[in-house]
Design an enzyme around this catalytic site. Sequence first.
Site, mmCIF file in Angstrom:
data_model
loop_
_atom_site.group_PDB
_atom_site.id
_atom_site.type_symbol
_atom_site.label_atom_id
_atom_site.label_comp_id
_atom_site.label_asym_id
_atom_site.label_seq_id
_atom_site.Cartn_x
_atom_site.Cartn_y
_atom_site.Cartn_z
ATOM 1 N N LYS A 58 0.829 -1.203 0.000
ATOM 2 C CA LYS A 58 0.000 0.000 0.000
ATOM 3 C C LYS A 58 0.870 1.261 0.000
ATOM 4 O O LYS A 58 0.531 2.243 -0.669
ATOM 5 C CB LYS A 58 -0.939 0.013 1.203
ATOM 6 C CG LYS A 58 -0.281 -0.121 2.561
ATOM 7 C CD LYS A 58 -1.334 -0.245 3.668
ATOM 8 C CE LYS A 58 -0.697 -0.462 5.030
ATOM 9 N NZ LYS A 58 0.145 0.657 5.465
ATOM 10 N N THR A 59 2.000 1.224 0.734
ATOM 11 C CA THR A 59 2.891 2.388 0.752
ATOM 12 C C THR A 59 3.488 2.623 -0.628
ATOM 13 O O THR A 59 3.567 3.758 -1.105
ATOM 14 C CB THR A 59 4.018 2.193 1.787
ATOM 15 O OG1 THR A 59 3.435 1.977 3.077
ATOM 16 C CG2 THR A 59 4.916 3.421 1.842
ATOM 17 N N ASP A 76 -2.475 7.483 5.109
ATOM 18 C CA ASP A 76 -2.157 6.076 5.339
ATOM 19 C C ASP A 76 -2.649 5.688 6.736
ATOM 20 O O ASP A 76 -2.791 6.541 7.612
ATOM 21 C CB ASP A 76 -0.644 5.872 5.234
ATOM 22 C CG ASP A 76 -0.269 4.413 5.082
ATOM 23 O OD1 ASP A 76 -1.168 3.584 4.849
ATOM 24 O OD2 ASP A 76 0.930 4.086 5.205
ATOM 25 N N GLU A 77 -2.884 4.392 6.953
ATOM 26 C CA GLU A 77 -3.323 3.885 8.267
ATOM 27 C C GLU A 77 -4.537 4.665 8.783
ATOM 28 O O GLU A 77 -4.599 5.068 9.943
ATOM 29 C CB GLU A 77 -2.166 3.963 9.280
ATOM 30 C CG GLU A 77 -0.883 3.302 8.846
ATOM 31 C CD GLU A 77 -0.971 1.777 8.801
ATOM 32 O OE1 GLU A 77 -1.987 1.220 9.249
ATOM 33 O OE2 GLU A 77 -0.021 1.145 8.303
ATOM 34 N N ARG A 132 3.892 -9.975 11.194
ATOM 35 C CA ARG A 132 5.225 -9.349 11.222
ATOM 36 C C ARG A 132 6.269 -10.305 10.660
ATOM 37 O O ARG A 132 7.386 -9.899 10.333
ATOM 38 C CB ARG A 132 5.648 -8.968 12.649
ATOM 39 C CG ARG A 132 4.776 -7.948 13.390
ATOM 40 C CD ARG A 132 4.420 -6.746 12.571
ATOM 41 N NE ARG A 132 3.164 -6.962 11.874
ATOM 42 C CZ ARG A 132 2.707 -6.186 10.914
ATOM 43 N NH1 ARG A 132 3.406 -5.150 10.510
ATOM 44 N NH2 ARG A 132 1.554 -6.435 10.312
#
Length: 744
Positions: A28-29, A229-230, A609
Site C-alpha cells: 500500500k505504501t 495512510d493507516e 510481522r
Amino acid sequence: MQLNPKQEEAKNKVEWPLLIIAWAWSWKTATLTERVQYMIKEKNIDPFNIMMVTFTNKAASEMRERVAKTLWIEAPRNIYSRWNFPLVWTFHSIWIFILKDVLSRYLSEELQIGLKKDFVIYDEQDKLSVLKSILKNRLNVDEKEFPARQVAFYISNAKNSLITAKWYEKEVDSSLKEIVFKAYMEYEKDLIQNNAIDFDDILIKTYAILRIPKILEEYQEKYKYLMVDEYQDTNLVQYEMVKLLAWKYRNLAVVWDDSQSIYSWRWADMRNIINFRKDYNDALIVKLEQNYRSTKKIIAWANAVIANNTSWIKKELWTDNDLWEHISYIEAPDDKTEASIIVNIIKEKEGNFKDNLILYRTNAQSRQLEEALMIKNIPYRVVGWQKFYDRKEIKDLLSYLKTIHNPSDVVSMKRIINTPTRKIWARSIEIIDNYKENFWLTYPQIIENVDEVEELKAWAKNAIKNFNDIFENLVLFSEKNVVSELIREVVKATKYDEYLTEWLSAEEKESKLQNIDELVNVATEYNWMEPRESLSIFLEEVALITDMDTKDDRADYVTLMTIHTSKWLEEKRVFLTWLEDWIFPSFRSIWEQQALEEERRLMYVAMTRAREELFISRAKERFHFGDYVRNPVSRFMKEIPEDHISDYDLTEYLKNKWWFSFNSFGSSKSDSLDFKSLKSDSNTKIVKKIADNDVSQFKKWDKVSHPKFWWGLITDLNWELASIAFSWKWIKKMNIRIAPVRKI
C-alpha cells in the site's frame, strides 16, 4: 516498479474520493508513492499541492525516500526545507508545521487559541509534573486517591473527544470527574501562561485554527490532493481535520486496514469508516489483498484467526510466496524454559541476530527473555522501556534548551534551576511558586527581580542570581550559535558533566558522557540553519520522536518489543510469546466482545510481522504478579486449524537439561527432572521464598543492592514495578515488593 491491476487502479484515481482497503504487506505504501509520482509527472500537479499523512516518523521517512527516488530528486532534510517536494509527514509534524506557519502570520489574539510563537511541546512527563503540582498545591487533594496519571487520562480523553475544559463541567457525574474538571481548568491556564502545548493540543489547536474560514480556505487551496495512510488509526479530531481540508476539492485517498486497528486506547475510532462512507458515498473502493512478504502458511493462519471477528470488512489475504516454513508451537513447562528455548533457537539459527524479533503483550513481560539472552551473551535491545530522550542527562539538557527557547516554560525552568545543584532548595521554589500564583508573574520576572522577594534568605537570592547570570549568558550565546554548540556551552557553563558523573563508576561515567555526545551528534544535523531556527526546529523534531525512530537497523541485535510497537515492522523470524488466556487475550478483554476483537486484531498484527518463520510459545506455569499461575492456552490458538500447527520438539532440550542454567524454580544445575512430570498438568508447585519489601520505602533514583546483580539505580518506579539500571549497564524490570533488593 510494476504494480498489480488493483494497485494500478488505486494509483490512477486522482481526482475523486478513494478508499483503499488493504491488508498487511500489500504494498500500500508503494502504491501511494507511485500515485504521487503519477500525479506529478503524468498529471502535472504541483508537488506543493500534495499532502500525504501517516502515523510514525519511520513510515513518513520511508515514504519521502521512495517519493524522492521515483522523482529523481533529493529528499528534504526536514519539513521546513522541502523545496518542490510534497508534504509527506506524520499527523503531528504537519499540524505543528501549520500551527507555526499561521502563528508567524497572524496575531495570537486574532486566532484565540491561547498560543504564541516559540511555544514548547510538553511530553507525558512534563504533563504529569504540571498536574501533580495542580492537584497538590491548588486543589489540595491526595494523589493516592486521585493519581495524576488517571486525571491526565481523562483530560486526554476529553481533548480527543473535542470537549474543552469549560464544557467538561457537563461531564461531571462523580467526585473523580469533579477533580478532573477543576484540574483541567487549571492545567489549561498553566499551558497558556507557559506558552506550551501537550500532544493532544497539537491536534486541538490546529483544528481550532482550521475552523477559521479564511485560514481554512487558504489551506484547502494549498493542499488540493490529500492521502492518509493507516486511516483506521485516526481519532475523531484527525478525521474532522482531514474532512475540513478535503471538503472543497474532495480529492482524498485513504488506506484502511481494519484488521490492524489496535489503538483504541489512543482514541483511534473504528467508526470513522462509517463516517467516511457517509461523507463520501460516491468514493471508489479498491481492495489490495495480495501479500508480498509472508509465507502462505502464515497468511492462512492470519486469515483463520481474523475471520472470527464480526466487525471487519470481508477480504481475503493471499500470497504467491511458496516458501512453506512451519509455524512452530512451543509449549514449555514453565516461563524460564520458554525463554530458554527461544534463545537457543536464535543461537542455533543461521544468519544475523537482527533477523529475530521477539514480541509480547506488555512491556513487563520481557524480563525472563532478557535474562536468557544475557546468559547466552546474545546482544539485544528492548524497544519501549527507557527511551534515549527520557534519560536524566538528556532530559536535563533538553530542559535547558526549552527554557532558552521559551523562558515562560515553568516545567523546564524548575527542572534546571537547581541542576546542577546550586542550593536552590524546595522551599525557595515553593516561595517563587507562591509569588507566581499570587501576583501572576512569570518565573523570569521573579528571578530577574529576586531581591524583591522578601521571604527568600540572602544566600538563596545569591544562588538564584548566579543561576540567572548563567542563564542570560546562555540566551545570548544561543542567538549567535547553532544548537549543537549551544548544548556544549550548556555543559561547559554549568559544569554539568562533573555534576552528572561525580558518584558514578568509570564505566557508568563513560556511558553518561557518551549519551551527551550522542545528543550533540543529533543536533549537528541542524548546523546549516540560523542559530535560533536550529534550536526551534531541533526541539520540535525531538518532541515528535518515538522510540521506534531510534532503532538502529544496521546493528546486529535481537529486538524485543510489545506487539503494539511492532506494527510498522517486519522480520525474517518472529517469536510470539505468552500465548495464554488472561494474558493474551488480556483478562480485561475476555468478557467484552469489542475489546476481544481488538485483541484478535493484535494477534493478527503479530503474526503478519513474520516473513518466513513464526514461533508461538506459552508456558504451562509461570511466575506472574508474585505467584505461580497456570493459565489455559490462548483461545486464539484454538481458532487456528490444527494442520497449520507443528509442535516444537522439546526432547533434546529437556534431555540435555540446558535450561537449568537459569536456576529454574530455585533448582541447582545438578538437579534432575523427569520429562514426563514436565509434560503433565500436575498442580504441584515448588515453594520458593519470596521477599516482602515495603514499596513505600523505595523511590526513583534510590540506590539498591541485589545478591546477583550487585548494585543499581532505580530509574523508574510505577507502583510496584521498577526499572533498575545495574552497574553492568543493563536495565532490569522487577517487582520491587518481591525482588531480593535492599536500599543502600
